[in-house]
Design a protein around this motif. Structure first.
Motif, PDB file in Angstrom:
ATOM      1  N   ASN A  20       0.834  -1.209   0.000  1.00  0.00           N
ATOM      2  CA  ASN A  20       0.000   0.000   0.000  1.00  0.00           C
ATOM      3  C   ASN A  20       0.862   1.250   0.000  1.00  0.00           C
ATOM      4  O   ASN A  20       2.083   1.198   0.242  1.00  0.00           O
ATOM      5  N   GLY A  21       0.193   2.368  -0.251  1.00  0.00           N
ATOM      6  CA  GLY A  21       0.899   3.632  -0.371  1.00  0.00           C
ATOM      7  C   GLY A  21       1.481   4.122   0.940  1.00  0.00           C
ATOM      8  O   GLY A  21       2.582   4.682   0.970  1.00  0.00           O
ATOM      9  N   SER A  22       0.748   3.915   2.024  1.00  0.00           N
ATOM     10  CA  SER A  22       1.202   4.426   3.320  1.00  0.00           C
ATOM     11  C   SER A  22       2.534   3.808   3.722  1.00  0.00           C
ATOM     12  O   SER A  22       3.405   4.482   4.286  1.00  0.00           O
TER      13      SER A  22
ATOM     14  N   PHE B 173      -3.243  14.121   1.725  1.00  0.00           N
ATOM     15  CA  PHE B 173      -2.982  12.824   2.353  1.00  0.00           C
ATOM     16  C   PHE B 173      -1.650  12.240   1.916  1.00  0.00           C
ATOM     17  O   PHE B 173      -1.323  12.232   0.735  1.00  0.00           O
ATOM     18  N   PHE B 174      -0.890  11.714   2.900  1.00  0.00           N
ATOM     19  CA  PHE B 174       0.360  11.033   2.554  1.00  0.00           C
ATOM     20  C   PHE B 174       0.458   9.615   3.126  1.00  0.00           C
ATOM     21  O   PHE B 174       1.213   8.808   2.614  1.00  0.00           O
ATOM     22  N   SER B 175      -0.260   9.353   4.228  1.00  0.00           N
ATOM     23  CA  SER B 175      -0.080   8.048   4.862  1.00  0.00           C
ATOM     24  C   SER B 175      -1.083   7.859   5.988  1.00  0.00           C
ATOM     25  O   SER B 175      -1.548   8.845   6.568  1.00  0.00           O
TER      26      SER B 175
ATOM     27  N   GLU C  21       3.294  16.017  -3.104  1.00  0.00           N
ATOM     28  CA  GLU C  21       2.855  15.606  -4.428  1.00  0.00           C
ATOM     29  C   GLU C  21       3.328  16.699  -5.386  1.00  0.00           C
ATOM     30  O   GLU C  21       3.242  17.886  -5.065  1.00  0.00           O
TER      31      GLU C  21
ATOM     32  N   ASP D 107       5.384  12.066  -3.680  1.00  0.00           N
ATOM     33  CA  ASP D 107       4.343  11.056  -3.504  1.00  0.00           C
ATOM     34  C   ASP D 107       3.554  11.002  -4.816  1.00  0.00           C
ATOM     35  O   ASP D 107       2.816  11.922  -5.152  1.00  0.00           O
TER      36      ASP D 107
ATOM     37  N   MET E  33       1.332   8.626  -5.646  1.00  0.00           N
ATOM     38  CA  MET E  33       0.247   7.648  -5.509  1.00  0.00           C
ATOM     39  C   MET E  33      -0.911   7.947  -6.474  1.00  0.00           C
ATOM     40  O   MET E  33      -1.490   7.053  -7.050  1.00  0.00           O
ATOM     41  N   ILE E  34      -1.238   9.224  -6.605  1.00  0.00           N
ATOM     42  CA  ILE E  34      -2.333   9.610  -7.509  1.00  0.00           C
ATOM     43  C   ILE E  34      -1.795   9.981  -8.893  1.00  0.00           C
ATOM     44  O   ILE E  34      -2.334   9.568  -9.915  1.00  0.00           O
TER      45      ILE E  34
ATOM     46  N   LYS F  26      -1.556   2.624  -5.984  1.00  0.00           N
ATOM     47  CA  LYS F  26      -2.842   2.715  -6.673  1.00  0.00           C
ATOM     48  C   LYS F  26      -2.823   2.093  -8.070  1.00  0.00           C
ATOM     49  O   LYS F  26      -2.903   0.891  -8.204  1.00  0.00           O
TER      50      LYS F  26
END
Ligand SMILES: Cc1ncc(COP(=O)(O)O)c(C=O)c1O
Length: 452
Positions: A134-136, A163-165, A216, A245, A247-248, A273
């Protein structure tokens, strides 16, 4: 050119009172057995109108079916993880074939090296990669690695970004920080996006103490010209590690992430993701000089870097390899931008035709389109968000955002645009006549709040 409503070729799903009785019946049990009733707060009951599908049973492409058999076109699928589509056959088959060969052994699987090579081929300027679920976990690992590398404790995060974690170094800085000792968030400092001086101030205030900058590269506003490069230069000048980050943004702005899109290579970055089309897989990537501290070939203090039982589950790696192959072969990112742009144009037309300028806004890039809702006084409004979601759901669309996937066809976009138009008509009436007349039940609430 016709109106936004007419452009949909009459394909819209008529507003229909949907039967949610099975969903309603299961809700109390879910809350009795699971704190929050779900495993992600963003999916929770408090995020959706009262008249909404509470449980999904299956999905195909960008369509989902709920427990009562209602069908919806879905947006932002799997919290933006499912970028190709639900049950996307080539990915499912790749994972299934791998499962038949075994999913976890006492020694590493060869496929770990195969995906490492593929990932490093996708992201420019990186030497090593470590996978997780997972990203966290990977953002937390990046912070730990940066602390070990620099010998410093403090971290600077972009305070405007959501959000980061799930871990304490980040959640400790939010409203929902119960259970986290005060000392931990005190080591997390915040700067503002597109404001180099706010970051410089932190470095001046805490000289030689900041291990890393976590951000991000872009969320809803694009970076000012030169900003990301200046952040990198400042980090290097002050001896801190720059972490993006992704993730997105990864596999969405560009296959190589927002770093490739903007031409700025950070020292470390984190992906998740989209990289497995919904399978649990994430990656920490970066420069060898830093990443090697998690390895066996140095004489410095060892970093316990992402060593978990399930970190390299083979079928998730196979799903990711296939996802990368499809992205390359079928130009997925270009498609996401194009369909997002198509939807943006139609929704913009509806905003104009329903006189909703300043009340309903479209925010961000077409590949990651979101919306904002405002009340009659132009203040941000959860009640109007709820009303909009309620009216879309009535018309067969679940859209907490307008984030598209590779499975959103032209027809899906057109049907959505017609549903949006009709939801906008109700929105306009609620602005003129009072929302109480149109909203059924309580408004949604932000996840990040101190009390229920
Ligand atoms: C930008 C960003 N970073 C990190 C995370 C954490 O990822 P995960 O939920 O996989 O732990 C998320 C999750 O939404 C995110 O949006």
């Amino acid at each position: 050119m016709g109106s936004a409503k007419n452009q949909s070729n009459g394909l819209a799903l008529a507003p229909s009172p949907k039967d949610f009785s099975k969903s309603r019946a299961l809700r109390p049990k879910a809350h009795r057995l699971i704190p929050g009733g779900s495993h992600t707060y963003a999916k929770g009951d408090d995020q959706y109108p009262e008249q909404s599908p509470a449980f999904i049973v299956r999905g195909k492409g960008c369509h989902v079916w709920d427990l009562d058999g209602n069908e919806f076109i879905e947006y932002g699928m799997g919290l933006r993880a499912v970028t190709l589509g639900h049950a996307f056959l080539p990915v499912v088959e790749a994972a299934y074939q791998q499962m038949q060969l075994g999913i976890n052994f006492t020694r590493p699987a060869k496929i770990e090296v195969d995906l490492a090579e593929a990932m490093l081929g996708v992201i420019d300027g990186v030497d090593m990669v470590k996978f997780a679920k997972n990203g966290s976990d990977v953002t937390t690992a990046a912070v730990k690695l940066a602390r070990a590398y620099t010998g410093r404790d403090l971290i600077a995060i972009c305070g405007d970004q959501p959000f980061f974690s799930i871990n304490d170094w980040f959640i400790g800085t939010t409203e929902m920080n119960a259970g986290i000792p005060q000392a931990i968030p005190q080591m997390t400092l915040k700067f503002c996006y597109n404001d180099l001086e706010s970051l410089r101030k932190l470095f001046d205030q805490y000289p030689d103490q900041i291990a890393c900058v976590m951000m991000e590269a872009e969320t809803t506003n694009p970076p000012a010209a030169g900003y990301l490069n200046q952040v990198k230069e400042l980090c290097e000048e002050r001896g801190a590690v720059l972490i993006f980050d992704e993730m997105i943004t990864g596999f969405r702005w560009h296959l190589g992430g927002a770093q490739k899109f903007h031409g700025v290579v950070p020292h470390l970055s984190t992906f998740g993701k989209a990289m497995g089309n919904g399978f649990a897989i994430s990656a920490l990537v970066g420069k060898r000089e830093i990443m090697r501290l998690g390895g066996l070939d140095h004489d410095q203090r060892r970093v316990f870097l992402l060593s978990t039982t399930h970190g390299a589950e083979t079928h998730a790696l196979a799903a990711s390899l296939e996802t990368i192959r499809i992205y390359r072969e079928r130009n997925v990112v270009e498609f996401l931008w194009r369909q997002g742009e198509r939807l943006r144009a139609l929704v913009s037309q509806s905003i104009a035709e329903n006189r909703l300028d300043g009340f309903f806004e479209l925010i961000g890039r077409p590949c990651n389109l979101v919306f904002g809702t405002r009340d009659q006084d132009h203040n941000r409004s959860q009640a109007f968000r709820t009303l909009f979601l309620q009216e879309l759901i009535r018309r067969g669309v679940i859209a907490p955002s307008f984030v598209v996937s590779f499975s959103h066809s032209d027809t899906d976009i057109e049907r959505t645009a017609e549903a949006v138009y009709e939801a906008h008509v109700v929105y306009r009436k609620a602005l003129d006549e009072g929302i109480e007349k149109y909203l059924e039940g309580r408004p949604v609430k932000p996840v990040d709040r101190r009390y229920n």
